[in-house]
Design an enzyme around this catalytic site. Structure first.
Site, mmCIF file in Angstrom:
data_model
loop_
_atom_site.group_PDB
_atom_site.id
_atom_site.type_symbol
_atom_site.label_atom_id
_atom_site.label_comp_id
_atom_site.label_asym_id
_atom_site.label_seq_id
_atom_site.Cartn_x
_atom_site.Cartn_y
_atom_site.Cartn_z
ATOM 1 C CG HIS A 1 -2.297 8.599 4.952
ATOM 2 N ND1 HIS A 1 -2.668 7.897 3.834
ATOM 3 C CD2 HIS A 1 -2.722 9.864 4.740
ATOM 4 C CE1 HIS A 1 -3.287 8.700 2.975
ATOM 5 N NE2 HIS A 1 -3.327 9.901 3.508
ATOM 6 C CB CYS B 1 -0.726 13.038 27.913
ATOM 7 S SG CYS B 1 0.303 11.710 27.227
ATOM 8 C CB THR C 1 -0.430 6.287 -5.467
ATOM 9 O OG1 THR C 1 -1.574 6.993 -4.994
ATOM 10 C CG2 THR C 1 0.343 7.164 -6.437
ATOM 11 C CG ASN D 1 -0.373 2.765 -10.567
ATOM 12 O OD1 ASN D 1 -0.086 2.081 -9.587
ATOM 13 N ND2 ASN D 1 -1.528 3.393 -10.663
#
Length: 299
Positions: free
Chosen positions: A159, A170, A251, A276
């Site tokens: 990400h 540019c 996650t 987790n």
């Protein structure tokens, strides 16, 4: 793997996650019992000891323990906006000053944060295993660079990064650790809902330093509505294709395309261990699940 195949696999994964459970409660209970992952650390260590190439997929949960705001869920506001209202190309086009205030605030916060024991354990794991001829790759959804700070070398930031910029003119991408990133943003970006926008003129916002360009810079992060860099996705696919153990750390397994990475690895018979705070929609597709703070369970 072609980008077409990658997209097709993502769609299959999304469709699979959306399947409904069997209507019979008895059948449903049977399936859940059959799918329940193990929390036996001794068994996991045995698998870990044999692994030659380990892929570690990390998300916001691993950085939350360093005090990094996630801007998700209840209370996840900056002033009166949530991240998905600011982290879009449309929001930047409408009000680049406000978006840059938001990202300046996040950059300044991150300069005061440090890797936690989970980041450190991952980096140490990579160093230790490299001496044994084994390898580790970290595939992260985080843009905070805490893995890099901890010493991780083989890192794929799918990400982007808070500390990289991209020129809207540019296209040049550059690392940028200035604090503040430009003089006009000094002291700006306060998150309090009563704070008024700074309304900084575009010419005073971060500008490209390439010769003769002076284009407006934007954060080099993937915004809502944008696609991930296909080159990075290709690298991710290569790593997942050769890994013989996968760790999923902090996650929620709901943000695509990252949510499909570990289930795809598991589907070809490779052990997946999830670390987790709680179970996720993908938990029952993994061999191991270790609940609790990553900074405690992972080391």
């Amino acid at each position: 793997m072609s980008l077409f195949q990658f997209t097709a696999r993502r769609l299959v994964s999304q469709a699979y996650c959306g399947l409904k459970a069997a209507s019979s409660s008895k059948t449903q209970k049977f399936r859940l019992e059959m799918a329940r992952p193990s929390s036996n650390m001794a068994d996991f260590r045995e698998v870990f000891a044999k692994a030659k190439h380990i892929a570690i997929i990390t998300g916001a949960g691993v950085s939350a323990e360093s005090g990094v705001p996630t801007f998700r869920g209840a209370g996840g506001f900056w002033r009166k906006w949530q991240a998905q209202e600011l982290a879009t190309p449309e929001a930047f086009a409408r009000n680049p000053s406000r978006v840059w205030e938001f990202y300046h605030y996040r950059r300044e916060v991150m300069l005061s944060k440090h890797p936690n024991p989970a980041h450190v354990a991952i980096a140490e794991c990579e160093r230790r295993l490299s001496k044994q001829g084994r390898s580790v790759v970290v595939i992260t959804q985080n843009i905070d660079e805490l893995h890099r700070k901890a010493g991780t070398k083989h890192l794929l930031e799918i990400h982007g990064s808070l500390f990289k910029t991209r020129c809207t003119n540019c296209g040049n991408i550059a690392a940028n650790y200035k604090s503040p990133i430009c003089p006009a943003l000094a002291g700006k970006g306060a998150p309090d809902p009563e704070t008024e926008d700074a309304t900084i003129p575009v010419e005073d916002l971060p500008q490209c330093e390439e010769d003769g360009c002076n284009g407006l810079l934007r954060p080099h992060v993937v915004w809502f509505g944008e696609t991930l860099d296909p080159d990075i996705l290709t690298e991710v696919e290569k790593e997942l294709d050769i890994c013989d153990l996968c760790l999923v750390v902090g996650t929620s397994s709901v943000v695509y395309p990252a949510a499909m990475f570990a289930p795809q690895v598991s589907a070809r018979g490779v052990p997946v261990a999830e670390f987790n705070m709680e179970a996720t929609p993908a938990t029952n597709r993994f061999r191991f699940h270790f609940p609790g703070p990553c900074g405690t369970t992972l080391p």
